[in-house]
Write a protein that holds these residues in place. Structure first.
Motif, PDB file in Angstrom:
ATOM      1  N   CYS A  12       0.830  -1.208   0.000  1.00 41.97           N
ATOM      2  CA  CYS A  12       0.000   0.000   0.000  1.00 41.97           C
ATOM      3  C   CYS A  12       0.863   1.256   0.000  1.00 41.97           C
ATOM      4  CB  CYS A  12      -0.909  -0.018   1.230  1.00 41.97           C
ATOM      5  SG  CYS A  12      -1.919   1.474   1.401  1.00 41.97           S
ATOM      6  N   THR A  13       0.513   2.206  -0.871  1.00 40.36           N
ATOM      7  CA  THR A  13       1.236   3.490  -0.944  1.00 40.36           C
ATOM      8  C   THR A  13       0.417   4.619  -0.332  1.00 40.36           C
ATOM      9  OG1 THR A  13       0.268   3.930  -3.103  1.00 40.36           O
ATOM     10  CG2 THR A  13       2.422   2.817  -3.079  1.00 40.36           C
ATOM     11  N   ALA A  14      -0.720   4.300   0.260  1.00 35.78           N
ATOM     12  CA  ALA A  14      -1.598   5.303   0.892  1.00 35.78           C
ATOM     13  C   ALA A  14      -2.122   6.340  -0.093  1.00 35.78           C
ATOM     14  CB  ALA A  14      -0.910   5.976   2.068  1.00 35.78           C
ATOM     15  N   CYS A  15      -2.384   5.897  -1.307  1.00 35.62           N
ATOM     16  CA  CYS A  15      -2.919   6.831  -2.315  1.00 35.62           C
ATOM     17  C   CYS A  15      -4.359   7.219  -1.987  1.00 35.62           C
ATOM     18  CB  CYS A  15      -2.847   6.202  -3.699  1.00 35.62           C
ATOM     19  SG  CYS A  15      -4.059   4.889  -3.971  1.00 35.62           S
ATOM     20  N   ARG A  16      -5.025   6.418  -1.203  1.00 35.96           N
ATOM     21  CA  ARG A  16      -6.414   6.630  -0.771  1.00 35.96           C
ATOM     22  C   ARG A  16      -7.445   6.482  -1.883  1.00 35.96           C
ATOM     23  NH1 ARG A  16      -5.288  11.171   3.715  1.00 35.96           N
ATOM     24  NH2 ARG A  16      -4.122  12.053   2.008  1.00 35.96           N
ATOM     25  N   GLY A  17      -7.034   5.849  -2.982  1.00 35.83           N
ATOM     26  CA  GLY A  17      -7.993   5.584  -4.052  1.00 35.83           C
ATOM     27  C   GLY A  17      -9.164   4.760  -3.541  1.00 35.83           C
ATOM     28  N   CYS A  18      -8.869   3.802  -2.653  1.00 33.68           N
ATOM     29  CA  CYS A  18      -9.911   2.912  -2.118  1.00 33.68           C
ATOM     30  C   CYS A  18     -10.915   3.701  -1.279  1.00 33.68           C
ATOM     31  CB  CYS A  18      -9.277   1.803  -1.291  1.00 33.68           C
ATOM     32  SG  CYS A  18      -8.128   2.382  -0.028  1.00 33.68           S
ATOM     33  N   VAL A  53      -7.868   5.156   5.389  1.00 34.58           N
ATOM     34  CA  VAL A  53      -6.469   4.727   5.394  1.00 34.58           C
ATOM     35  C   VAL A  53      -5.793   5.344   6.613  1.00 34.58           C
ATOM     36  CG1 VAL A  53      -4.286   4.660   4.132  1.00 34.58           C
ATOM     37  CG2 VAL A  53      -6.460   4.578   2.876  1.00 34.58           C
ATOM     38  N   THR A  71      -5.411   0.365   5.570  1.00 40.34           N
ATOM     39  CA  THR A  71      -6.714   0.769   5.039  1.00 40.34           C
ATOM     40  C   THR A  71      -7.828   0.008   5.765  1.00 40.34           C
ATOM     41  OG1 THR A  71      -8.087   0.980   3.082  1.00 40.34           O
ATOM     42  CG2 THR A  71      -6.356  -0.721   2.977  1.00 40.34           C
ATOM     43  N   SER A 153     -10.335  -0.141  -7.431  1.00 36.66           N
ATOM     44  CA  SER A 153      -9.610   1.130  -7.570  1.00 36.66           C
ATOM     45  C   SER A 153      -8.130   1.009  -7.222  1.00 36.66           C
ATOM     46  CB  SER A 153     -10.241   2.178  -6.638  1.00 36.66           C
ATOM     47  OG  SER A 153      -9.819   1.937  -5.306  1.00 36.66           O
ATOM     48  N   CYS A 154      -7.744  -0.024  -6.525  1.00 34.98           N
ATOM     49  CA  CYS A 154      -6.381  -0.078  -5.978  1.00 34.98           C
ATOM     50  C   CYS A 154      -5.344  -0.274  -7.086  1.00 34.98           C
ATOM     51  CB  CYS A 154      -6.268  -1.201  -4.942  1.00 34.98           C
ATOM     52  SG  CYS A 154      -4.609  -1.325  -4.241  1.00 34.98           S
ATOM     53  N   PRO A 155      -4.416   0.694  -7.249  1.00 29.98           N
ATOM     54  CA  PRO A 155      -3.452   0.604  -8.352  1.00 29.98           C
ATOM     55  C   PRO A 155      -2.229  -0.261  -8.030  1.00 29.98           C
ATOM     56  CG  PRO A 155      -3.205   2.710  -7.227  1.00 29.98           C
ATOM     57  CD  PRO A 155      -4.291   1.948  -6.497  1.00 29.98           C
ATOM     58  N   THR A 156      -2.080  -0.699  -6.779  1.00 25.36           N
ATOM     59  CA  THR A 156      -0.834  -1.383  -6.399  1.00 25.36           C
ATOM     60  C   THR A 156      -1.001  -2.884  -6.149  1.00 25.36           C
ATOM     61  OG1 THR A 156      -1.205  -1.020  -4.032  1.00 25.36           O
ATOM     62  CG2 THR A 156      -0.026   0.725  -5.242  1.00 25.36           C
ATOM     63  N   THR A 158      -2.639  -4.083  -3.643  1.00 27.46           N
ATOM     64  CA  THR A 158      -2.734  -4.309  -2.189  1.00 27.46           C
ATOM     65  C   THR A 158      -3.955  -5.170  -1.867  1.00 27.46           C
ATOM     66  OG1 THR A 158      -1.709  -2.180  -1.713  1.00 27.46           O
ATOM     67  CG2 THR A 158      -3.042  -3.144   0.050  1.00 27.46           C
ATOM     68  N   MET A 159      -5.074  -4.855  -2.559  1.00 26.16           N
ATOM     69  CA  MET A 159      -6.315  -5.582  -2.283  1.00 26.16           C
ATOM     70  C   MET A 159      -6.659  -6.541  -3.409  1.00 26.16           C
ATOM     71  SD  MET A 159      -8.814  -2.811  -0.526  1.00 26.16           S
ATOM     72  CE  MET A 159      -8.175  -1.532  -1.547  1.00 26.16           C
TER      73      MET A 159
HETATM   74 FE1  SF4 Z   1      -3.407   1.537  -0.451  1.00 22.30          FE
HETATM   75 FE2  SF4 Z   1      -4.562   0.473  -2.651  1.00 22.30          FE
HETATM   76 FE3  SF4 Z   1      -6.043   1.925  -0.917  1.00 22.30          FE
HETATM   77 FE4  SF4 Z   1      -4.184   3.135  -2.481  1.00 22.30          FE
HETATM   78  S1  SF4 Z   1      -6.083   2.075  -3.172  1.00 22.30           S
HETATM   79  S2  SF4 Z   1      -4.534   3.483  -0.252  1.00 22.30           S
HETATM   80  S3  SF4 Z   1      -2.553   1.544  -2.547  1.00 22.30           S
HETATM   81  S4  SF4 Z   1      -5.025  -0.056  -0.489  1.00 22.30           S
END
Ligand code: SF4
Ligand code: SF4
Length: 213
Positions: A12-18, A53, A71, A153-156, A158-159
């Motif tokens: 997770c990069t904490a982008c907060r897309g989720c 997050v 998150t 939505s998660c670009p990395t 993580t989920m």
């Molecule tokens: Fe982290 Fe993915 Fe949420 Fe971005 S969308 S804050 S990378 S879990």
């Protein structure tokens, strides 16, 4: 069996897309935020924020600084503690998906008892109509063969959403990989929850209730 979500916090990069995707899909209003000395905003979950997050930082024993992102959301427990306060059908557990759903009847529940029953500090009450709210696992999406909005939505990566057995396997494999560099790596409460967090070290360094009360 039903579904599960893997949350591999190491990615997770904490982008907060989720967090934003959750608000958008569920048509939840934006929350007015203030600068409280953290990038974590809003500060907490609420009746209108079902996913947040959390940011945590500190210094490890070896002097190295850590900055963790978590998150946070409802874990969709297999035996939900929140249901301890239920008298009729205020909270239901969907048989097929395993999603735990707060119905509008939660307005009749004892909020304090429901919150106390939850090991992860999740239920929140609408101050106006007294109804309780939290993540629904995007029940309207998953019952139409779509993955939850946050996962989408998660670009990395993580989920990940899928059949519970497969997600449990993925979580366990990921822990083994991480253990090479992080001996304390672990999957949290795998046998009790559907939303399975993988962390690199002591879960308390991520969030007080990351692994439960
Ligand atoms: Fe982290 Fe993915 Fe949420 Fe971005 S969308 S804050 S990378 S879990
Ligand atoms: Fe209920 Fe809390 Fe479990 Fe969610 S995390 S199902 S609110 S006990």
């Amino acid at each position: 069996n039903g579904y599960s979500i893997l949350v591999d916090t190491s990615k997770c990069t904490a982008c907060r897309g989720c967090q934003v995707a959750c608000k958008q899909w569920n048509q939840l209003p934006a929350t007015k935020t203030t600068n409280w000395g953290s990038y974590q905003n809003p500060k907490d979950l609420s009746a209108e924020t079902w996913k947040v997050v959390r940011f945590a930082d500190g210094v490890n024993g070896n002097g190295k600084v850590y900055w963790h992102f978590f998150t946070d959301q409802c874990r969709h427990c297999l035996s939900p503690g929140c249901m301890a306060a239920v008298e009729k059908d205020e909270i239901v557990q969907d048989e097929k998906t395993g999603a735990v759903i707060f119905t509008p009847n939660t307005k009749d529940l004892d909020f304090k008892a429901t919150l106390e029953g939850c090991p992860y500090n999740i239920p929140r009450q609408d101050p106006k109509n007294k109804q309780l709210f939290k993540c629904t696992m995007c029940f309207d999406r998953i019952s139409n063969n779509q993955i939850p909005a946050c996962v989408k939505s998660c670009p990395t990566g993580t989920m990940v959403f899928g059949e519970r057995d497969k997600i449990v396997d993925m979580a366990k494999k990921r822990v083994q990989e991480l253990k090479k560099d992080f001996p304390q790596a672990q999957a949290l409460n795998v046998d009790d929850v559907r939303v399975i967090y993988v962390v690199k070290e002591d879960p308390k360094k991520y969030y007080q209730y990351a692994a439960g009360k």
